[in-house]
Design an enzyme around this catalytic site. Sequence first.
Site, mmCIF file in Angstrom:
data_model
loop_
_atom_site.group_PDB
_atom_site.id
_atom_site.type_symbol
_atom_site.label_atom_id
_atom_site.label_comp_id
_atom_site.label_asym_id
_atom_site.label_seq_id
_atom_site.Cartn_x
_atom_site.Cartn_y
_atom_site.Cartn_z
ATOM 1 N N LYS A 80 0.837 -1.201 0.000
ATOM 2 C CA LYS A 80 0.000 0.000 0.000
ATOM 3 C C LYS A 80 0.869 1.248 0.000
ATOM 4 O O LYS A 80 1.915 1.276 0.671
ATOM 5 C CB LYS A 80 -0.895 -0.034 1.253
ATOM 6 C CG LYS A 80 -1.989 1.027 1.297
ATOM 7 C CD LYS A 80 -2.816 0.896 2.580
ATOM 8 C CE LYS A 80 -3.991 1.855 2.612
ATOM 9 N NZ LYS A 80 -4.801 1.702 3.863
ATOM 10 N N SER A 159 -9.847 1.738 2.936
ATOM 11 C CA SER A 159 -8.943 2.494 2.085
ATOM 12 C C SER A 159 -7.909 1.633 1.358
ATOM 13 O O SER A 159 -7.331 2.079 0.378
ATOM 14 C CB SER A 159 -8.197 3.528 2.928
ATOM 15 O OG SER A 159 -7.331 2.871 3.853
ATOM 16 N N SER A 183 -10.100 -0.557 7.104
ATOM 17 C CA SER A 183 -9.488 -0.349 5.789
ATOM 18 C C SER A 183 -8.826 -1.572 5.171
ATOM 19 O O SER A 183 -8.434 -1.547 4.004
ATOM 20 C CB SER A 183 -8.454 0.778 5.861
ATOM 21 O OG SER A 183 -9.112 2.016 5.849
#
Lengths: 490, 490
Positions: A80, A159, A183
């Site tokens: 990420k 997210s 997330s």
Amino acid sequence: MTSALNHLTIAEAGEGLAKGDFTSEELTAACLKAMDAQRQLNAFITETPELALKRAKASDTRRAKGQALGAMDGIPVAVKDLFCTEGVLTTAASHILDGFVPTYESTVSANLRDAGAVMLGKTNMDEFAMGSSNETSYYGPVLSPWKGKDGKDLAPGGSSGGSAAAVAARLCLGAAGTDTGGSIRQPASFCGVVGLKPTYGRCSRWGTVAFASSLDQAGPLTRTVLDAAIMLQAMAGHDPKDSTSAPLDAPDFSKAPGAGVKGLRVGIPKEYRVDGMAGEIEDLWKKGAQWLKQAGAEIIGVSLPHSKYALPAYYIVAPAEASANLARYDGVRYGLRVEGDSLDDMYMNTRGQGFGKEVRRRVLIGAYVLSAGFYDAYYAKAQKTRTLIARDFERAFESVDVLLTPTAPSAAFAIGEKMDDPIAMYLNDVFTVPASMAGLPGISVPAGLNGDGLPLGLQLIAKAFDEETLLSAAQALETAAGFEGKADAF
Amino acid sequence: MTYLIEGETGDWEVVIGLEVHAQIVSKAKLFSGSATDFGAEPNTQVSLVDAAMPGMLPVVNEHCIEQAVRTGLGLKAKINLNSAFDRKNYFYADLPQGYQISQLYHPIVGEGKVTLDFKDGQTREIGIERLHIEQDAGKSLHDQDPKRTFVDLNRSGVGLMEIVSKPDMRSPEEAAAYVTKLRAILRYLGTCDGEMSEGSMRADVNVSVRKVGETGLRTRAEVKNVNSIRFLQQAIEHEAERQVEVYESGGQVVQETRLFDASTGETRPMRAKEHAHDYRYFPDPDLPPLELTEEYVAEIKKNLPELPDEKKKRFISEYGLSAYDAGVLVAEKENAEYFEAVAKGGGGKGRDAKLAANWVTANLFGALNAKDLSITESPVPAENLGSLIDLITGETISGRMAKEVFEEMMETGKAPGAIVEEKGLKQITDVSAIEAAIDEIIAGNLGQVEQFKSGNEKVIGWFVGQVMKATQGKANPQMVNELLRKKLAG
């Protein structure tokens, strides 16, 4: 045959590499090829093919010398873009970090690298991890590899949307994500993959761009529970550079999935229901309980009475911390600077243009709840609520070992569907936020498809630092569910 | 000591409280490993943490905690075993994080006291409200470029102790005495070097005035940027007079921050009200609460050095010094050490302590002052001053000669014995040599002998002078006196 290497799980690929069936370079090349083919998903902000092949070759060299590092050696993963990576652009999906190339590697990504994992690139995400659909990214939304019945583009959740989409679309074997209020787990549920948020303090936060420091926790997104265990093993561990990192050695997680659930006490919290939740989610939840029972677990009804306050309290605590954590993005030292006539002007120009709408909204909420005259009514009260939520869990865990709930109140929704209704968007995290507020480990396991053929996840929550029980129960669910869902994109 | 401002409506008294920022003596910063040396090239002592790079986390420097506890004990204060760090939020170019880590809600040290001594022997106790630990900011350099401001982050993150007094002071002199005493205590403890000129000790002054007889406190103004004890007194004088004028012309003093301007000796408002900061303090989620044990505190207490008050008491009882002399000697740790080295030396026998005190406070301090040297730079080490005193008490040289030798010691740094040898300054104590000189003078001055015999006692002084002249001042004056009387009478 090589073209399908990217469809392997981490455990399968590990075996193949060990047996010499293929090399890490071949495995990596398969992933890079898939990334090329699926670029329309926008799962990556930065792809690092050269670095990936270099590391893959290094892994193959090690293995050839009999110096393979372990289960993650040579495994291609995505990271990420919230993790700072040495020499590789790190953006947190924000305009304000334009051109920021760290000189350092986050502890979690360094742990993966040191375990031999091969980084394919940096995945797209909601800006500063603020969002539940991956639509707040400065680099544009990620498309879920799953398609709506009507052919509409779906949100992968967020997210960690890019990480979930990349795993679901077989662009990588696993991905590192972060979870502040859901997330990892919510996008895992939306994309039909496994997403594990470890106990707060299990993985170091050092070098990870901070959203809400008391909640942020890194974890793996993978295709199987066993893979999550393997990948967590590499990511976790005490880090003296993070004062909130638990001074504990990680146990051997890979043994946990096979441990079974005989005699395990599974709690079903009655509060995990919201108005308008689809009947099929309720049904799947019951089915999940049934599966665990059939595998030898005992099902017990429990109550977590303060659950309904978790989401509002979260939307005070997280923005409050974020408002301070994001103060460093001021145009002075790195990232974007938009000049102005004075220092204050420069701040306003830089932060006004550098942050997207959702980030600005949360910074403002955070500044407001901490401001003189409102602190007690909001922040202090939210912290008290947080204590009550944690106590609910403690009481429940006196009579059960693990809790079973739905991961999210719905399946994936269409891109754009909730962007102008922040409250509706925030409600996505209603089932994941309570465990975050209590710092507890949670995992989302893909358990079935809804009427539209979209994946639904079930969430398990365990006691602090009891990821092993979490993994055992998750494995039982995975085995019983036999989730074979395949996204449309491949 | 009463300090009153005569106004048109009556007498006013001034109420003063001080917030002293003392830089903690520590090789490393409060939350990072960077060095803290003063005067290093700009931005050469800056770590990733100090520059607030994304994902960086503070880790508390235990030595700084120990120093704060040590200081608290030196101030006879309550040590709080549980304290915590808070974030104080504001934007400025030299504050990279956008917040300062401080301790608002739970400081590490609670109430204590400082005793002030005055020349007239009176003492006064000033209450300490609290001591907390916080980070220093960097430095904005406005004078390097006509249009731009440069930022030096060397100081960013350096550990400070903020020591807050109660509003117990009533005159500029008391405030000066308080800072002087506080500085002495910190320097004795080795927790702050007290260098106000280098900014390692800075004071903010809270000043209010009230009519004599009033018991409540009126609105105070905070005066910042006071970096010497002289300026501190000036700032208080000016600010108190300003406030009296405001009240007497029918106005009201507003609570505000004012800046002291050393060039005019005046204070002026620092920021307009619309810029008043709301610091939005909240507990720093990156740092767990600080928990100390009784044993930890006891261990530090056990190793506390002797402090000025105790040392003063001991100098009075052990060396029979006057309270004034003892007070002067203990004001600076180095002075006290120097004195003790002189008084205790002499091969373990010890020396005349009053004589030693006299030489140190009168001769040495005077000479050092004239040369603008500190005691650590003294050309006369304690050992040499001790030898000089030994020469006096051993009657090798007279007190007058000793002064001459001392001057030479200050100039050349040579040992007194060597100087006496070189200059042939050795006192004549040989009876026959002195008698010979006396006989010669008597033989040549029969008229004066007659005068003495007829009862003019005063003429003896003339004879002494003549003998001293004849012996180049080397004859022991006491012996000259005695022998003269014998001879003249005979």
